[in-house]
Design a protein around this motif. Structure first.
Motif, short mmCIF file in Angstrom:
data_model
loop_
_atom_site.label_atom_id
_atom_site.label_comp_id
_atom_site.label_asym_id
_atom_site.label_seq_id
_atom_site.Cartn_x
_atom_site.Cartn_y
_atom_site.Cartn_z
N ALA A 4 60.71 13.39 81.35
CA ALA A 4 60.30 14.55 80.56
C ALA A 4 61.49 15.30 80.00
O ALA A 4 61.42 15.88 78.90
CB ALA A 4 59.43 15.47 81.42
N ARG A 5 62.61 15.31 80.74
CA ARG A 5 63.82 15.98 80.25
C ARG A 5 64.35 15.31 78.98
O ARG A 5 65.06 15.94 78.19
CB ARG A 5 64.90 15.96 81.32
CG ARG A 5 64.59 16.81 82.53
CD ARG A 5 65.64 16.61 83.60
NE ARG A 5 65.28 17.30 84.84
CZ ARG A 5 65.84 17.05 86.01
NH1 ARG A 5 66.78 16.11 86.10
NH2 ARG A 5 65.45 17.71 87.08
N HIS A 6 64.01 14.05 78.78
CA HIS A 6 64.43 13.31 77.59
C HIS A 6 63.30 13.15 76.59
O HIS A 6 63.40 12.35 75.66
CB HIS A 6 64.94 11.92 78.01
CG HIS A 6 66.18 11.96 78.85
ND1 HIS A 6 67.46 11.91 78.31
CD2 HIS A 6 66.36 12.07 80.19
CE1 HIS A 6 68.35 11.97 79.29
NE2 HIS A 6 67.71 12.06 80.44
N GLY A 7 62.23 13.91 76.77
CA GLY A 7 61.10 13.84 75.86
C GLY A 7 60.32 12.55 75.98
O GLY A 7 59.67 12.12 75.00
N ASP A 46 59.12 10.82 86.54
CA ASP A 46 58.41 11.52 85.46
C ASP A 46 59.14 12.79 85.05
O ASP A 46 59.23 13.12 83.87
CB ASP A 46 56.99 11.84 85.91
CG ASP A 46 56.20 10.59 86.24
OD1 ASP A 46 55.74 9.91 85.31
OD2 ASP A 46 56.08 10.29 87.44
N THR A 47 59.67 13.51 86.04
CA THR A 47 60.44 14.71 85.74
C THR A 47 61.68 14.38 84.92
O THR A 47 62.02 15.07 83.95
CB THR A 47 60.84 15.42 87.05
OG1 THR A 47 59.66 15.73 87.80
CG2 THR A 47 61.63 16.68 86.77
N LEU A 48 62.36 13.29 85.32
CA LEU A 48 63.56 12.86 84.60
C LEU A 48 63.22 12.44 83.17
O LEU A 48 63.91 12.82 82.21
CB LEU A 48 64.21 11.70 85.35
CG LEU A 48 65.46 11.10 84.71
CD1 LEU A 48 66.58 12.12 84.63
CD2 LEU A 48 65.92 9.88 85.49
#
Length: 324
Positions: free
Chosen positions: A227-230, A223-225
């Motif tokens: 989120a970095r890509h929107g 999820d963190t990854l």
């Protein structure tokens, strides 16, 4: 000031006697187990009853039954004897062929599933009298106290485990570390899943996801990854271990990120396919930690060597159990 017990009155052999009677529920069988006479065991029980101020065992037509106090004392006595036996074992020269020692390896969920069979083969071959325990280590919530694996180091210090295997290369300086292997993640899903025919990031985010999480927290590093890509995904289910995850994925439309070598080892048996992630999910190392003060223990270093050989010698090894 609290009254301190005079340990000079205590005889360690009385605890061994307690252990035998508690296990056998019969004075005669306990005597045979300890190679003592029945009268000697009865005499010892009398001394122990006076020391602990409790009957401890009550006679029945079939033997004896422990009192409520004996039931409460049993776990502590068993642990105390285990610790004493471990200390004595460390004091004696270690010979794998003749040892009767027991060791405990702590690791995240699923680690034993991938190298335990190889390790047990080596133990059976070189140290057939050695007993092994596997204790599950779980990550703690990250806070100002530091690493989520601080509990593993505490278990090492209290000798709850002899070796801790965790997904971290860094630990306090008072611990020796040895990197066992490097790992990354793949995706698993049922073999006829439509995503396999057309893998797109939009399709990936639109699928229901399964996350391995001991706490039930649906947020993982994926999820963190994303989120970095929107991007974002829907976590439809959390389960506490990777083996359960593979079983569920094989029967549903869910998709899950699991350690590659774990998937190589177990996915086929669950009718599950592997595929590469559309975004790199990162790599990490699994490291074995032991207290530096314990490195003089020849038995422990022998086990550490065998653990490393089992990890290197198998193409199927497991990694972390952080939520994914």
């Amino acid at each position: 000031m609290l009254h301190e017990i005079d340990l000079s009155r205590a005889d360690l052999n009385l605890l061994v006697l307690f252990e035998a009677v508690y296990a056998e529920r019969h004075v005669g069988r306990a005597a045979a187990r300890l190679n003592l006479s029945t009268s000697a065991v009865s005499h010892g029980l009398g001394r122990l009853r006076r020391l602990l101020n409790d009957p401890l065992f009550l006679k029945t037509p079939k033997g004896v039954v422990p009192t409520e106090r004996a039931e409460a004392l049993a776990p502590g006595i068993n642990e105390a004897l285990r610790q004493v036996r471990s200390v004595v074992a460390r004091a004696e020269p270690f010979d794998p062929a003749t040892t009767r020692r027991r060791m405990v390896i702590g690791a995240p969920d699923g680690v034993s599933a991938v190298f335990l069979d190889r390790l047990m083969l080596d133990i059976a071959r070189f140290a057939p009298g050695l007993d092994l325990g596997i204790r599950q280590l779980l990550p703690l919530a990250e806070d100002e106290a530091g690493s989520p694996w601080r509990g593993a180091f505490r278990d090492l210090e209290t000798r709850g485990v002899d070796i801790a295997v965790i997904p971290s290369e860094e630990g306090p300086l008072r611990f020796e570390s040895r990197v066992l292997y490097q790992e990354d993640f793949v995706l698993v899903l049922r073999r006829d899943h439509p995503f396999l025919a057309r893998p797109t990031i939009e399709g990936y985010c639109g699928i229901g996801h399964l996350v391995v999480s001991h706490s039930g927290d649906p947020h993982g590093f994926v999820d963190t990854l994303l989120a970095r890509h929107g991007l974002a995904r829907r976590v439809a289910l959390t389960v506490p271990n990777f083996m359960f995850a593979c079983a569920i994925v094989g029967e549903t439309d869910l998709i899950c990120a699991v350690p590659r070598r774990f998937a190589e080892r177990f996915a086929p048996g669950f009718g599950v396919a592997m595929t590469e992630p559309l975004l790199p999910l990162g790599e990490f190392r699994l490291t074995a930690f032991v207290p530096r003060s314990a490195m003089a223990d020849a038995g422990l270093t022998w086990m550490l060597d065998k653990l490393g050989a089992a990890a290197r010698g198998s193409s199927f090894v497991m990694a972390a159990s952080d939520p994914a």
